[in-house]
Motif scaffolding. Structure first.
Motif, mmCIF file in Angstrom:
data_model
loop_
_atom_site.group_PDB
_atom_site.id
_atom_site.type_symbol
_atom_site.label_atom_id
_atom_site.label_comp_id
_atom_site.label_asym_id
_atom_site.label_seq_id
_atom_site.Cartn_x
_atom_site.Cartn_y
_atom_site.Cartn_z
ATOM 1 N N VAL A 218 1.995 5.720 -16.386
ATOM 2 C CA VAL A 218 2.413 4.592 -17.163
ATOM 3 C C VAL A 218 1.534 3.955 -17.715
ATOM 4 C CG1 VAL A 218 2.151 2.865 -15.091
ATOM 5 C CG2 VAL A 218 4.071 2.476 -16.785
ATOM 6 N N ASP A 219 1.651 3.653 -18.890
ATOM 7 C CA ASP A 219 0.755 2.698 -19.845
ATOM 8 C C ASP A 219 0.977 1.206 -19.728
ATOM 9 O OD1 ASP A 219 -0.430 4.950 -21.101
ATOM 10 O OD2 ASP A 219 1.333 5.317 -22.443
ATOM 11 N N MET A 220 -0.212 0.484 -20.171
ATOM 12 C CA MET A 220 -0.099 -1.096 -20.177
ATOM 13 C C MET A 220 1.227 -1.575 -20.968
ATOM 14 S SD MET A 220 -2.439 -2.500 -18.284
ATOM 15 C CE MET A 220 -2.056 -4.085 -18.893
ATOM 16 N N ASP A 221 1.837 -2.479 -20.402
ATOM 17 C CA ASP A 221 3.201 -3.229 -21.086
ATOM 18 C C ASP A 221 4.218 -1.967 -21.361
ATOM 19 O OD1 ASP A 221 1.930 -5.425 -21.058
ATOM 20 O OD2 ASP A 221 0.602 -5.072 -22.914
ATOM 21 N N LYS A 222 4.347 -0.942 -20.722
ATOM 22 C CA LYS A 222 5.168 0.084 -20.951
ATOM 23 C C LYS A 222 6.076 0.092 -19.578
ATOM 24 C CE LYS A 222 3.730 1.058 -25.204
ATOM 25 N NZ LYS A 222 4.731 0.822 -26.223
ATOM 26 N N GLN A 223 7.389 0.506 -19.818
ATOM 27 C CA GLN A 223 8.163 0.660 -18.531
ATOM 28 C C GLN A 223 7.727 2.018 -17.804
ATOM 29 O OE1 GLN A 223 12.121 1.244 -19.961
ATOM 30 N NE2 GLN A 223 12.390 -1.054 -20.497
ATOM 31 N N ILE A 224 8.139 1.941 -16.646
ATOM 32 C CA ILE A 224 7.559 2.946 -15.893
ATOM 33 C C ILE A 224 8.565 4.190 -15.936
ATOM 34 C CG2 ILE A 224 6.810 1.760 -13.905
ATOM 35 C CD1 ILE A 224 9.488 2.428 -12.352
ATOM 36 N N PRO A 225 8.125 5.545 -15.998
ATOM 37 C CA PRO A 225 8.873 6.702 -16.261
ATOM 38 C C PRO A 225 10.021 6.893 -15.170
ATOM 39 C CG PRO A 225 6.559 7.288 -16.274
ATOM 40 C CD PRO A 225 6.639 5.941 -15.595
ATOM 41 N N GLU B 246 0.938 -1.163 -0.068
ATOM 42 C CA GLU B 246 -0.175 -0.050 0.068
ATOM 43 C C GLU B 246 0.909 1.093 0.056
ATOM 44 O OE1 GLU B 246 -2.890 -0.006 3.118
ATOM 45 O OE2 GLU B 246 -3.740 -1.919 2.564
ATOM 46 N N ASN B 247 0.808 2.025 -1.254
ATOM 47 C CA ASN B 247 1.432 3.258 -1.175
ATOM 48 C C ASN B 247 0.670 4.263 -2.076
ATOM 49 O OD1 ASN B 247 3.261 5.421 -1.783
ATOM 50 N ND2 ASN B 247 5.020 3.936 -1.578
ATOM 51 N N PRO B 248 -0.314 4.763 -1.340
ATOM 52 C CA PRO B 248 -1.255 5.655 -2.024
ATOM 53 C C PRO B 248 -0.667 6.655 -3.225
ATOM 54 C CG PRO B 248 -1.958 5.437 0.023
ATOM 55 C CD PRO B 248 -0.803 4.843 -0.216
ATOM 56 N N PRO B 249 0.243 7.505 -2.631
ATOM 57 C CA PRO B 249 0.723 8.557 -3.665
ATOM 58 C C PRO B 249 1.314 7.816 -5.049
ATOM 59 C CG PRO B 249 1.467 9.145 -1.315
ATOM 60 C CD PRO B 249 0.938 7.789 -1.413
ATOM 61 N N LEU B 250 2.379 6.809 -4.670
ATOM 62 C CA LEU B 250 2.920 6.137 -5.980
ATOM 63 C C LEU B 250 1.900 5.510 -6.717
ATOM 64 C CD1 LEU B 250 5.388 5.084 -6.944
ATOM 65 C CD2 LEU B 250 5.657 3.122 -5.522
ATOM 66 N N ALA B 251 1.020 4.629 -6.101
ATOM 67 C CA ALA B 251 -0.241 4.131 -6.996
ATOM 68 C C ALA B 251 -0.981 5.024 -7.814
ATOM 69 C CB ALA B 251 -1.110 3.294 -5.990
ATOM 70 N N ARG B 252 -1.213 6.201 -7.239
ATOM 71 C CA ARG B 252 -2.052 7.201 -7.965
ATOM 72 C C ARG B 252 -1.168 7.854 -9.207
ATOM 73 N NH1 ARG B 252 -4.145 8.839 -2.947
ATOM 74 N NH2 ARG B 252 -2.486 10.562 -2.911
ATOM 75 N N ALA B 253 0.256 7.885 -8.914
ATOM 76 C CA ALA B 253 0.958 8.439 -9.856
ATOM 77 C C ALA B 253 1.493 7.706 -10.811
ATOM 78 C CB ALA B 253 2.225 8.714 -9.407
ATOM 79 N N LEU B 254 1.786 6.200 -10.433
ATOM 80 C CA LEU B 254 1.872 5.115 -11.458
ATOM 81 C C LEU B 254 0.633 5.164 -12.444
ATOM 82 C CD1 LEU B 254 3.913 2.375 -9.495
ATOM 83 C CD2 LEU B 254 4.588 4.022 -11.206
#
Length: 353
Positions: free
Chosen positions: A325-332, A313-321
């Protein structure tokens, strides 16, 4: 029923409807514009070609008159006479005929692009129906053509009288003139008449073209139902497109859910957002294999817990990701550090286990 259909056609025509009308040969066409160009060609012929044409025609006629006593009256002799006179006449009127033909083509081409279609020549019952003929005669367009013809006759007559009036004082001179002088005077008067008529016909042609275009646009008007049907034909049925889109989304969701068990970690918010990330050795950065909100987020979490995928559980990171980030793409790159901490925590947790 016909009046009802016309009343329903309140919408401006689409470009597709206009293109189809042009392909059928239904185009904006003013006969006055074509007549104006033909009249202009005739004026040019009289002004610049009348003298050479008359001389070219006079030579063979004079020779014919001078040697008429030498003509044999048998079939062969008369045939030669007819052929000689025919060639002389064709040579004299050939250039004007070509000029009139070109002027007619230009008069049509300036109103609409040239096209070849046999549809206007196709037999139609409406063209031979007496009732349809009476409707055309007593229609608004028929009345306008009748009034236009009367006005044009009056205005052209006045213009011709205004052009020829100064020449009436020279009647005595014209009567006493020799043949060549009479031809020159006649040419001058004819040019004045033609110019006067052309000025009037220029205004008439312009007004008639605008009227014909307005009537053409009215004929091409469409009802709302016709626009809907055309949209279905060109863009596809909206209901079918919605079903196809829904089916694609359903398949994509199934593929996404099937990828959750292979995830390395699921970052949540804790129930509104869920982003499943996968990372293996050799990867440049973690990739997103699934993400969703609300019910989809709960489903991702359930599948992850059922397959023993760590849920962090990491609300800020979950919302930011979820937002970046798009499906099947690398994270920024902006989220490398935060995600590395989460994955590092998961790896340490697995190591202790």
């Amino acid at each position: 029923m016909a009046d009802s259909d016309e009343n329903e056609k309140t919408e401006e025509p689409t470009q597709k409807k206009l293109d189809e009308a042009i392909k059928r040969g239904d185009v904006v066409k003013s006969q006055e514009v074509s007549a104006f160009f033909v009249l202009g060609a005739a004026t040019i012929m009289i002004a610049f070609m009348a003298s050479p044409m008359s001389r070219n025609l006079a030579k063979p006629l004079a020779a014919f008159i001078d040697h008429v006593h030498e003509i044999s009256l048998d079939r062969r002799g008369l045939a030669e006479v007819y052929l000689d006179l025919g060639r002389a006449i064709l040579a004299a009127i050939g250039l004007p005929a070509v000029a009139f033909l070109i002027a007619g083509i230009v008069g049509n081409a300036i109103q609409h692009r040239l096209l070849w279609t046999a549809e206007p020549l196709t037999p139609k019952l409406s063209k031979v129906s007496p009732l349809a003929g009476l409707k055309r005669i007593f229609s608004v367009e028929g009345l306008v053509n009748f009034v236009k013809g009367i006005i044009k006759l009056i205005v052209v007559g006045v213009a011709m009288w205004w052009a020829i009036r100064p020449e009436l004082k020279r009647l005595d001179t014209i009567v006493a003139a020799d043949t060549l002088g009479l031809l020159a005077i006649t040419q001058t008067i004819a040019i004045k008449l033609m110019i006067a008529v052309m000025i009037v016909m220029g205004f008439v042609a312009g007004a008639d073209y605008l009227f014909q275009r307005h009537r053409w646009m009215q004929r091409q008007r469409m009802s709302r139902q016709e626009i809907k049907e055309e949209f279905k034909q060109t863009e596809g049925n909206p209901e079918i497109k919605a079903k196809i889109r829904q089916l694609r989304q359903s398949r994509a969701r199934k593929r996404m859910m099937a990828a959750v068990p292979s995830a390395t970690v699921v970052v949540t918010n804790p129930t509104h957002y869920a982003v499943a990330l996968k990372y293996e050795k050799g990867m440049q950065a973690p990739i997103c294999v699934a993400k969703g909100v609300d019910l989809i987020a709960l489903k991702i979490r359930e599948i992850a817990e059922a397959n023993k995928v760590p849920v962090v559980e990491n609300p800020p990171l979950a919302r930011a990701l979820y937002a970046t980030v798009d499906m099947d793409k690398q994270i920024p790159e902006d989220h490398y550090k935060a995600v590395a901490e989460v994955i590092g925590f998961v790896m340490r947790l697995r190591g202790r286990r």
